[in-house]
Scaffold this motif. Structure first.
Motif, PDB file in Angstrom:
ATOM      1  N   ASP A 175       0.818  -1.207   0.000  1.00  0.00           N
ATOM      2  CA  ASP A 175       0.000   0.000   0.000  1.00  0.00           C
ATOM      3  C   ASP A 175       0.852   1.258   0.000  1.00  0.00           C
ATOM      4  N   ALA A 176       0.490   2.203  -0.862  1.00  0.00           N
ATOM      5  CA  ALA A 176       1.246   3.448  -0.967  1.00  0.00           C
ATOM      6  C   ALA A 176       1.030   4.315   0.268  1.00  0.00           C
ATOM      7  N   PRO A 177       2.067   5.021   0.710  1.00  0.00           N
ATOM      8  CA  PRO A 177       1.893   5.950   1.839  1.00  0.00           C
ATOM      9  C   PRO A 177       0.982   7.097   1.444  1.00  0.00           C
ATOM     10  N   HIS A 267      -6.290   5.886 -11.254  1.00  0.00           N
ATOM     11  CA  HIS A 267      -5.092   6.078 -10.435  1.00  0.00           C
ATOM     12  C   HIS A 267      -4.252   4.809 -10.327  1.00  0.00           C
ATOM     13  N   VAL A 268      -2.935   4.988 -10.280  1.00  0.00           N
ATOM     14  CA  VAL A 268      -2.038   3.841 -10.111  1.00  0.00           C
ATOM     15  C   VAL A 268      -1.820   3.500  -8.642  1.00  0.00           C
ATOM     16  N   ALA A 269      -2.103   4.454  -7.754  1.00  0.00           N
ATOM     17  CA  ALA A 269      -1.883   4.216  -6.318  1.00  0.00           C
ATOM     18  C   ALA A 269      -2.890   5.024  -5.529  1.00  0.00           C
ATOM     19  N   ASN A 270      -3.991   4.399  -5.170  1.00  0.00           N
ATOM     20  CA  ASN A 270      -5.082   5.139  -4.535  1.00  0.00           C
ATOM     21  C   ASN A 270      -4.674   5.860  -3.266  1.00  0.00           C
ATOM     22  N   SER A 271      -3.806   5.237  -2.467  1.00  0.00           N
ATOM     23  CA  SER A 271      -3.409   5.875  -1.210  1.00  0.00           C
ATOM     24  C   SER A 271      -2.623   7.147  -1.449  1.00  0.00           C
ATOM     25  N   ALA A 272      -1.968   7.210  -2.598  1.00  0.00           N
ATOM     26  CA  ALA A 272      -1.142   8.377  -2.883  1.00  0.00           C
ATOM     27  C   ALA A 272      -1.958   9.555  -3.382  1.00  0.00           C
ATOM     28  N   THR A 273      -3.248   9.366  -3.597  1.00  0.00           N
ATOM     29  CA  THR A 273      -4.060  10.462  -4.107  1.00  0.00           C
ATOM     30  C   THR A 273      -4.177  11.595  -3.108  1.00  0.00           C
ATOM     31  N   SER A 274      -3.960  11.281  -1.853  1.00  0.00           N
ATOM     32  CA  SER A 274      -4.071  12.327  -0.845  1.00  0.00           C
ATOM     33  C   SER A 274      -2.799  13.142  -0.719  1.00  0.00           C
ATOM     34  N   ALA A 275      -1.753  12.726  -1.449  1.00  0.00           N
ATOM     35  CA  ALA A 275      -0.507  13.484  -1.399  1.00  0.00           C
ATOM     36  C   ALA A 275      -0.701  14.818  -2.093  1.00  0.00           C
TER      37      ALA A 275
END
Length: 276
Positions: A175-177, A267-275
């Motif tokens: 999981d992406a940070p 998106h390629v990394a859903n968790s990174a969308t909040s970055a």
């Protein structure tokens, strides 16, 4: 699990003619049929079934199947038969160990009970084949143990995969940070090395793949974020990405395919969308 209602019947075949035979007690079923039923039960129901089919419900093959359906790999599997360890006991211990891990206690319980050997390789294989571990706790472990992280990524296969799709698979596993930080850079660095090793025929260097990964993440954020009014165009993405790649060639056609993939699939990394 005891008596069946009188209206319940099982079909038996006798001399080529179908006959309906009433079964008054479930324990009277043939062992083959009983095992076929038990294979579809979860651990809780299998324990209840032991009240009727004690021997069959304690079958090692059934419990091994349950173990591997939840924890695809554990070091203890290799020595269970030799050391006469019940797979029912292993299941209960793995379940307890998973609860403890998800509660923030790490892998100590599993290591102390010899469920997992305390080596980088064995821990990585356990994580790779297990889907019950809490994402936050797994990320905490991988941040502390770079050796486990690197070996875990080595277990992934991205052969003949399109880069954006491989990234999605990667972040589905690791999981992406939620922020763009050093850990994300470490993840992308190791992913780039692994993707390059699996796809050397593409002619993309590790450095080029690394830059492309961040370009795809930024494009994903740009296209997915409701706060971005002026979305990046394909022409802008191609121009910006090619400028960022210094030591590697990237055709406009390939860069355009990358853009189309993100635009159409997401998106390629859903968790990174909040970055931000």
């Amino acid at each position: 699990m005891g008596q069946l209602l009188d209206r319940n019947y099982v079909e038996s075949i006798s001399s080529g003619n179908k006959q309906l035979t009433k079964i008054s007690d479930i324990s009277e079923l043939p062992p083959e049929l009983a095992l076929a039923i038990l294979k579809n039960l979860n651990a809780t129901d299998l324990c209840l079934a032991a009240c009727v089919w004690h021997t069959l419900a304690s079958d090692e093959i059934l419990w091994l199947g349950l173990c591997k359906s939840m924890w695809g790999y554990a070091s203890v599997y290799k020595r269970a038969n030799h050391e006469r360890i019940s797979f029912r006991k292993i299941y209960l211990q793995l379940d307890e160990g998973t609860l403890r891990f998800n509660a923030g206690e790490g892998l100590m319980y599993m290591i102390e009970n010899r469920l997992i050997d305390d080596t980088c390789e064995e821990i990585s294989k356990f994580i790779h084949h297990t889907h019950k571990l809490r994402t936050l706790e797994k990320r905490k472990l991988l941040k502390e143990r770079r050796d486990i992280l690197e070996y875990l990524i080595e277990l992934q296969s991205y052969e003949n995969q399109f880069l954006p799709n491989a990234l999605r698979q990667f972040f589905a596993k690791l999981d992406a940070p939620e922020e763009r930080n050093e850990y994300l850079s470490i993840l992308i660095e190791n992913f780039s090395k692994r993707f390059h090793a699996c796809n050397q025929n593409l002619g993309l260097s590790i450095e080029t793949i690394y830059v492309l990964c961040f370009s795809l993440i930024l494009l994903s954020i740009d296209l997915a974020s409701p706060h971005v009014k002026n979305k990046m165009s394909k022409r802008e993405f191609i121009r910006n990405t090619r400028r960022a790649i210094i030591n590697g060639a990237l055709s406009d056609e390939l860069a355009g395919h990358f853009y189309d993939n993100i635009y159409l699939i997401g998106h390629v990394a859903n968790s990174a969308t909040s970055a931000h």
